[in-house]
Design a protein around this motif. Structure first.
Motif, short mmCIF file in Angstrom:
data_model
loop_
_atom_site.label_atom_id
_atom_site.label_comp_id
_atom_site.label_asym_id
_atom_site.label_seq_id
_atom_site.Cartn_x
_atom_site.Cartn_y
_atom_site.Cartn_z
N MET A 1 2.69 -1.76 -10.28
CA MET A 1 2.53 -2.97 -9.48
C MET A 1 2.17 -2.61 -8.04
SD MET A 1 2.72 -6.24 -9.62
CE MET A 1 2.68 -7.44 -8.35
N LYS A 2 2.85 -1.61 -7.49
CA LYS A 2 2.58 -1.21 -6.11
C LYS A 2 1.14 -0.74 -5.97
CE LYS A 2 4.15 1.87 -2.46
NZ LYS A 2 5.12 2.87 -2.06
N ARG A 3 0.69 0.06 -6.93
CA ARG A 3 -0.69 0.59 -6.88
C ARG A 3 -1.71 -0.54 -6.97
NH1 ARG A 3 -3.96 3.52 -4.65
NH2 ARG A 3 -5.59 4.42 -5.90
N MET A 4 -1.45 -1.53 -7.82
CA MET A 4 -2.36 -2.66 -7.95
C MET A 4 -2.42 -3.46 -6.65
SD MET A 4 -2.80 -5.51 -11.00
CE MET A 4 -1.10 -5.82 -11.16
N ALA A 5 -1.28 -3.65 -6.01
CA ALA A 5 -1.24 -4.37 -4.73
C ALA A 5 -1.98 -3.58 -3.65
CB ALA A 5 0.19 -4.64 -4.32
N LEU A 7 -4.44 -1.37 -4.12
CA LEU A 7 -5.86 -1.44 -4.44
C LEU A 7 -6.44 -2.80 -4.07
CD1 LEU A 7 -8.30 0.02 -5.66
CD2 LEU A 7 -7.58 -0.81 -7.89
N SER A 8 -5.69 -3.85 -4.32
CA SER A 8 -6.13 -5.19 -3.94
C SER A 8 -6.28 -5.31 -2.43
CB SER A 8 -5.14 -6.25 -4.44
OG SER A 8 -5.15 -6.31 -5.83
N GLY A 9 -5.32 -4.76 -1.70
CA GLY A 9 -5.39 -4.80 -0.24
C GLY A 9 -6.57 -4.02 0.30
N ILE A 10 -6.83 -2.85 -0.26
CA ILE A 10 -7.97 -2.04 0.17
C ILE A 10 -9.28 -2.76 -0.14
CG2 ILE A 10 -9.24 0.10 -0.33
CD1 ILE A 10 -6.41 1.41 -0.67
N ALA A 55 -5.69 -11.28 -1.94
CA ALA A 55 -4.72 -11.49 -0.87
C ALA A 55 -3.45 -12.13 -1.42
CB ALA A 55 -5.32 -12.37 0.23
N PHE A 56 -3.60 -13.05 -2.37
CA PHE A 56 -2.42 -13.67 -2.99
C PHE A 56 -1.55 -12.62 -3.67
CE2 PHE A 56 -5.10 -17.73 -3.93
CZ PHE A 56 -5.06 -18.08 -2.59
N LEU A 57 -2.20 -11.66 -4.34
CA LEU A 57 -1.45 -10.61 -5.03
C LEU A 57 -0.67 -9.75 -4.05
CD1 LEU A 57 -0.62 -8.93 -7.47
CD2 LEU A 57 -2.79 -7.71 -7.27
N VAL A 58 -1.33 -9.33 -2.97
CA VAL A 58 -0.66 -8.52 -1.96
C VAL A 58 0.52 -9.30 -1.36
CG1 VAL A 58 -0.91 -7.38 0.29
CG2 VAL A 58 -2.71 -7.15 -1.44
N THR A 59 0.30 -10.56 -1.08
CA THR A 59 1.35 -11.40 -0.50
C THR A 59 2.52 -11.54 -1.46
OG1 THR A 59 -0.31 -12.61 0.79
CG2 THR A 59 1.82 -13.66 0.49
N VAL A 133 -12.23 -11.34 -12.38
CA VAL A 133 -11.48 -10.08 -12.38
C VAL A 133 -10.38 -10.12 -11.31
CG1 VAL A 133 -11.65 -7.59 -11.90
CG2 VAL A 133 -13.35 -8.71 -13.36
N ALA A 134 -10.71 -10.62 -10.13
CA ALA A 134 -9.70 -10.74 -9.06
C ALA A 134 -8.58 -11.68 -9.48
CB ALA A 134 -10.36 -11.22 -7.76
N MET A 135 -8.93 -12.78 -10.13
CA MET A 135 -7.92 -13.72 -10.58
C MET A 135 -7.06 -13.12 -11.69
SD MET A 135 -6.79 -16.64 -9.65
CE MET A 135 -8.12 -17.42 -8.77
N LEU A 136 -7.66 -12.30 -12.54
CA LEU A 136 -6.89 -11.58 -13.57
C LEU A 136 -5.86 -10.66 -12.93
CD1 LEU A 136 -9.63 -10.69 -16.20
CD2 LEU A 136 -7.49 -11.88 -16.68
#
Length: 187
Positions: A1-5, A7-10, A55-59, A133-136
């Motif tokens: 989960m941390k890695r996905m967040a 990657l999303s932030g980057i 951004a929603f995922l990171v938040t 993909v982002a929504m997934l």
């Protein structure tokens, strides 16, 4: 989960930087050369559609969303933990709804072979696929958070649930800010 967040932030940051450069170039070209690249507003719209779920995922992962905590801290531990579970599951359900809407939009785009009503006439399947993909990613992340909170609630581990998924107290936030300040000063 941390890695996905992360990657999303980057990805979010890279898209925003690229969009900023494109807008700056467009502005300079218009101001000084009376020329436009055209389509920067279109790219901006696509960028916002893609970066919003990231951004929603990171938040969600960082628990950086705004909560009104007037009553939360005054409630008993179990009630706080249950509210945290309800909040996490509600966010997961919202993500599922948004994913469904996104999927239906992409499905309609495929069916009708939709194109943007812009000078570029972009086939919408391309930006919408990236949006999907982002929504997934957002949905997967919120479902993981929901599952973790539900598991802790089923176990009756109210303390861990409140500590990991509850909003921090003002004292917690102050300590986190001071720790981050020390980290920045060392760098």
């Amino acid at each position: 989960m941390k890695r996905m967040a992360q990657l999303s932030g980057i990805t979010f940051g890279a898209i925003m930087i690229a969009l900023s450069f494109a807008i700056a170039a467009e502005t300079i070209l218009r101001k000084f050369f009376s020329h436009s690249m055209g389509g920067i507003d279109e790219l901006g719209g696509y960028a916002v559609a893609v970066i919003a779920p990231l951004a929603f995922l990171v938040t969600a992962y960082e628990q950086a969303h705004i909560r009104i905590n007037i009553l939360h801290g005054k409630l008993p531990l179990r009630a706080r933990a249950i509210l945290n579970t309800v909040a996490a599951v509600s966010l997961g359900l919202l993500a599922l709804f948004l994913l469904y809407f996104t999927f239906k939009t992409v499905q309609d785009t495929l069916t009708y072979r939709s194109i943007a009503q812009t000078p570029w006439a972009t086939p919408l399947i391309f930006p919408q696929s990236v949006w999907l993909v982002a929504m997934l990613a957002f949905t997967a992340g919120t479902l993981v958070i929901s599952a973790r909170t539900l598991l802790l609630a089923i176990r009756g581990d109210w303390t861990t649930l409140d500590r990991k998924f509850g909003p921090g107290s003002p004292q917690d936030e102050l300590e986190a800010e001071l720790a981050e300040l020390k980290t920045r000063e060392r760098a």
